[in-house]
Motif scaffolding. Structure first.
Motif, PDB file in Angstrom:
ATOM      1  N   ALA A 119       2.828   4.700  20.190  1.00  0.00           N
ATOM      2  CA  ALA A 119       2.014   5.385  21.200  1.00  0.00           C
ATOM      3  C   ALA A 119       2.541   5.146  22.608  1.00  0.00           C
ATOM      4  N   LEU A 120       2.753   3.884  22.958  1.00  0.00           N
ATOM      5  CA  LEU A 120       3.098   3.525  24.334  1.00  0.00           C
ATOM      6  C   LEU A 120       4.474   4.034  24.741  1.00  0.00           C
ATOM      7  N   LYS A 121       5.407   4.101  23.794  1.00  0.00           N
ATOM      8  CA  LYS A 121       6.773   4.529  24.154  1.00  0.00           C
ATOM      9  C   LYS A 121       6.808   5.970  24.666  1.00  0.00           C
ATOM     10  N   ASN A 122       5.833   6.795  24.256  1.00  0.00           N
ATOM     11  CA  ASN A 122       5.811   8.186  24.720  1.00  0.00           C
ATOM     12  C   ASN A 122       5.607   8.270  26.233  1.00  0.00           C
ATOM     13  N   VAL A 123       4.803   7.361  26.766  1.00  0.00           N
ATOM     14  CA  VAL A 123       4.548   7.351  28.211  1.00  0.00           C
ATOM     15  C   VAL A 123       5.804   6.909  28.964  1.00  0.00           C
ATOM     16  N   ILE A 124       6.476   5.896  28.451  1.00  0.00           N
ATOM     17  CA  ILE A 124       7.716   5.429  29.086  1.00  0.00           C
ATOM     18  C   ILE A 124       8.790   6.519  29.002  1.00  0.00           C
ATOM     19  N   ALA A 125       8.799   7.276  27.901  1.00  0.00           N
ATOM     20  CA  ALA A 125       9.765   8.371  27.757  1.00  0.00           C
ATOM     21  C   ALA A 125       9.540   9.449  28.817  1.00  0.00           C
ATOM     22  N   ILE A 126       8.282   9.717  29.148  1.00  0.00           N
ATOM     23  CA  ILE A 126       7.998  10.676  30.231  1.00  0.00           C
ATOM     24  C   ILE A 126       8.560  10.149  31.543  1.00  0.00           C
ATOM     25  N   ALA A 127       8.372   8.861  31.806  1.00  0.00           N
ATOM     26  CA  ALA A 127       8.906   8.253  33.037  1.00  0.00           C
ATOM     27  C   ALA A 127      10.423   8.389  33.096  1.00  0.00           C
ATOM     28  N   THR A 183     -11.631   6.707  23.983  1.00  0.00           N
ATOM     29  CA  THR A 183     -11.889   5.456  23.267  1.00  0.00           C
ATOM     30  C   THR A 183     -10.692   4.516  23.311  1.00  0.00           C
ATOM     31  N   TYR A 184      -9.514   5.028  23.682  1.00  0.00           N
ATOM     32  CA  TYR A 184      -8.200   4.360  23.591  1.00  0.00           C
ATOM     33  C   TYR A 184      -8.000   3.652  22.255  1.00  0.00           C
ATOM     34  N   LYS A 185      -8.514   4.281  21.195  1.00  0.00           N
ATOM     35  CA  LYS A 185      -8.352   3.707  19.857  1.00  0.00           C
ATOM     36  C   LYS A 185      -7.056   4.180  19.209  1.00  0.00           C
ATOM     37  N   ARG A 186      -6.508   3.288  18.374  1.00  0.00           N
ATOM     38  CA  ARG A 186      -5.368   3.617  17.543  1.00  0.00           C
ATOM     39  C   ARG A 186      -5.839   4.444  16.348  1.00  0.00           C
ATOM     40  N   VAL A 187      -4.890   5.123  15.673  1.00  0.00           N
ATOM     41  CA  VAL A 187      -5.269   6.008  14.569  1.00  0.00           C
ATOM     42  C   VAL A 187      -5.957   5.231  13.451  1.00  0.00           C
ATOM     43  N   SER A 188      -5.453   4.046  13.105  1.00  0.00           N
ATOM     44  CA  SER A 188      -6.082   3.278  12.027  1.00  0.00           C
ATOM     45  C   SER A 188      -7.516   2.911  12.377  1.00  0.00           C
ATOM     46  N   GLN A 189      -7.783   2.664  13.647  1.00  0.00           N
ATOM     47  CA  GLN A 189      -9.146   2.347  14.070  1.00  0.00           C
ATOM     48  C   GLN A 189     -10.067   3.560  13.920  1.00  0.00           C
ATOM     49  N   ILE A 190      -9.556   4.740  14.248  1.00  0.00           N
ATOM     50  CA  ILE A 190     -10.343   5.972  14.092  1.00  0.00           C
ATOM     51  C   ILE A 190     -10.681   6.186  12.619  1.00  0.00           C
ATOM     52  N   ILE A 191      -9.670   6.020  11.763  1.00  0.00           N
ATOM     53  CA  ILE A 191      -9.874   6.240  10.323  1.00  0.00           C
ATOM     54  C   ILE A 191     -10.912   5.261   9.772  1.00  0.00           C
ATOM     55  N   LYS A 192     -10.771   3.972  10.120  1.00  0.00           N
ATOM     56  CA  LYS A 192     -11.679   2.951   9.590  1.00  0.00           C
ATOM     57  C   LYS A 192     -13.095   3.109  10.138  1.00  0.00           C
ATOM     58  N   GLU A 193     -13.203   3.637  11.347  1.00  0.00           N
ATOM     59  CA  GLU A 193     -14.523   3.880  11.925  1.00  0.00           C
ATOM     60  C   GLU A 193     -15.285   4.930  11.120  1.00  0.00           C
ATOM     61  N   ILE A 194     -14.549   5.935  10.644  1.00  0.00           N
ATOM     62  CA  ILE A 194     -15.188   7.038   9.910  1.00  0.00           C
ATOM     63  C   ILE A 194     -15.229   6.776   8.407  1.00  0.00           C
ATOM     64  N   HIS A 195     -14.173   6.148   7.896  1.00  0.00           N
ATOM     65  CA  HIS A 195     -14.058   5.891   6.451  1.00  0.00           C
ATOM     66  C   HIS A 195     -13.734   4.414   6.241  1.00  0.00           C
ATOM     67  N   ASN A 196     -14.742   3.586   6.316  1.00  0.00           N
ATOM     68  CA  ASN A 196     -14.538   2.138   6.303  1.00  0.00           C
ATOM     69  C   ASN A 196     -13.905   1.613   5.020  1.00  0.00           C
ATOM     70  N   SER A 197     -14.123   2.317   3.902  1.00  0.00           N
ATOM     71  CA  SER A 197     -13.596   1.825   2.626  1.00  0.00           C
ATOM     72  C   SER A 197     -12.187   2.330   2.311  1.00  0.00           C
ATOM     73  N   ALA A 198     -11.617   3.150   3.198  1.00  0.00           N
ATOM     74  CA  ALA A 198     -10.251   3.628   2.976  1.00  0.00           C
ATOM     75  C   ALA A 198      -9.252   2.503   3.269  1.00  0.00           C
ATOM     76  N   THR A 203      -1.676  10.508  25.765  1.00  0.00           N
ATOM     77  CA  THR A 203      -1.720   9.056  25.596  1.00  0.00           C
ATOM     78  C   THR A 203      -1.800   8.329  26.931  1.00  0.00           C
ATOM     79  N   VAL A 204      -1.154   8.879  27.966  1.00  0.00           N
ATOM     80  CA  VAL A 204      -1.149   8.190  29.263  1.00  0.00           C
ATOM     81  C   VAL A 204      -2.562   7.999  29.803  1.00  0.00           C
TER      82      VAL A 204
END
Length: 326
Positions: free
Chosen positions: A180-188, A105-120, A276-277
């Motif tokens: 999230a994105l910095k982890n991929v650059i760290a692997i590089a 889904t390439y969703k961020r964590v807040s998007q996952i949470i709001k998708e499941i628990h919209n009122s949180a 994440t990559v």
């Protein structure tokens, strides 16, 4: 104050350790009964010599749900949807301390949470922070993002101490993407170090990698300046340059000739950037964003392309203007 925490790994227990020292009462959920047992004995399960104060643990999710209106998430990103789907987080304040994007889904964590628990109410805590140093109470600075100005100040005060500074942001998109994105650059950067390319190369990868992070972030609505703060440049600098970093270590092993799957197995812990990559590749393709460093990591880690061929093609790309228009 009582706080529920999902995730008894290094980072979750480190945050519990810090909050417990401040006098808060923490209940940690972990599915591993041996981890739960150690925490309930007051022992840090991963860092020797660290004792836990005001921290208890359970392997029953229903205990977490009833314990507090504040729920702190320190789970591997790919496990979050399944676990929070078994909870009722409606009307709770949910603070994500997990860094990554969901594969598929390439969703961020807040998007996952709001998708499941919209009122949180959802917040994000991110920045340069190794669990071992937070556990020991060494100085750390992080950024807390959220849309509710009054509530983020309350949460800041819950975490704040002399050795744990919290800065505030309303740019939850940028703060989450930076982590999230910095982890991929760290692997590089780890791959470059493993190949023996030196510190000049690492500095170049970090700088151009940051440009890549900004390019993706701005395209999805993040603020450019967020990436030059703690959750972007700060976290990238730490993760891409330290031997404590699992992502950098993973890349270093690959650069030394270890196949990605074997490197992953030998580390024996979650390497968030390796997951994440896949999401970054899908996201950058979807956005039609130029992300050559992330794409190179994807080719090596996921597609198993020849390391030296991928690196050579990356180095032979025609240079562009340093500050291209996005």
């Amino acid at each position: 104050m009582k706080i529920s925490l999902l995730g008894g790994g290094r980072w979750g227990v480190a945050l519990s350790c810090h909050l417990g020292r401040l006098g808060h009462e923490i209940l940690v959920y972990d599915r591993n009964e041996s981890v739960v047992k150690l925490i309930n004995e007051g022992i840090h399960p991963y860092i020797e010599g660290i004792s836990l104060k005001n921290v208890r643990a359970t392997h029953y999710l229903e205990d977490i749900e009833k314990y507090s209106n504040y729920v702190l998430i320190a789970l591997p990103v790919q496990a979050i949807r399944e676990i929070i789907g078994r909870l009722d987080l409606s009307k709770k304040k949910v603070i994500s301390a997990s860094k990554g994007l969901e594969i598929g889904t390439y969703k961020r964590v807040s998007q996952i949470i709001k998708e499941i628990h919209n009122s949180a109410q959802v917040f994000c805590l991110s920045g340069p922070s190794f669990a071992s140093e937070v556990s020991k109470g060494l100085p750390t600075a992080l950024v807390l993002a959220g849309e509710d100005h009054e509530q983020i100040r309350k949460i800041r005060d819950i975490f704040f101490s002399e050795n744990f500074r919290i800065y505030l942001s309303t740019d939850i998109v940028g703060v989450e993407l930076g982590g999230a994105l910095k982890n991929v650059i760290a692997i590089a950067c780890g791959i470059s170090d493993g190949l023996g390319y030196g510190e000049n190369a690492r500095a170049s990868l970090m700088t151009r990698g940051l440009t890549e992070m900004v390019r993706i972030g701005v395209k999805v609505g993040a603020k450019r300046e967020t990436f030059y703060g703690l959750s972007g440049m700060g976290d990238l600098f730490l993760t891409a340059s330290s031997t404590q970093s699992r992502n950098r270590t993973f890349g270093f092993m690959i650069g030394k000739g270890t196949p990605p799957q074997k490197a992953f197995e030998e580390i024996g812990q979650v390497v968030e950037g390796a997951y994440t990559v896949k999401a970054v590749k899908k996201l950058s393709d979807h956005l039609d964003v130029y992300a050559p460093i992330s794409e190179a990591v994807y080719k090596i880690v996921v597609e198993g392309e020849d390391l030296k061929s991928v690196v050579k093609s990356l180095l032979l790309r025609p240079p562009k203007d340093e500050f291209e228009t996005i």
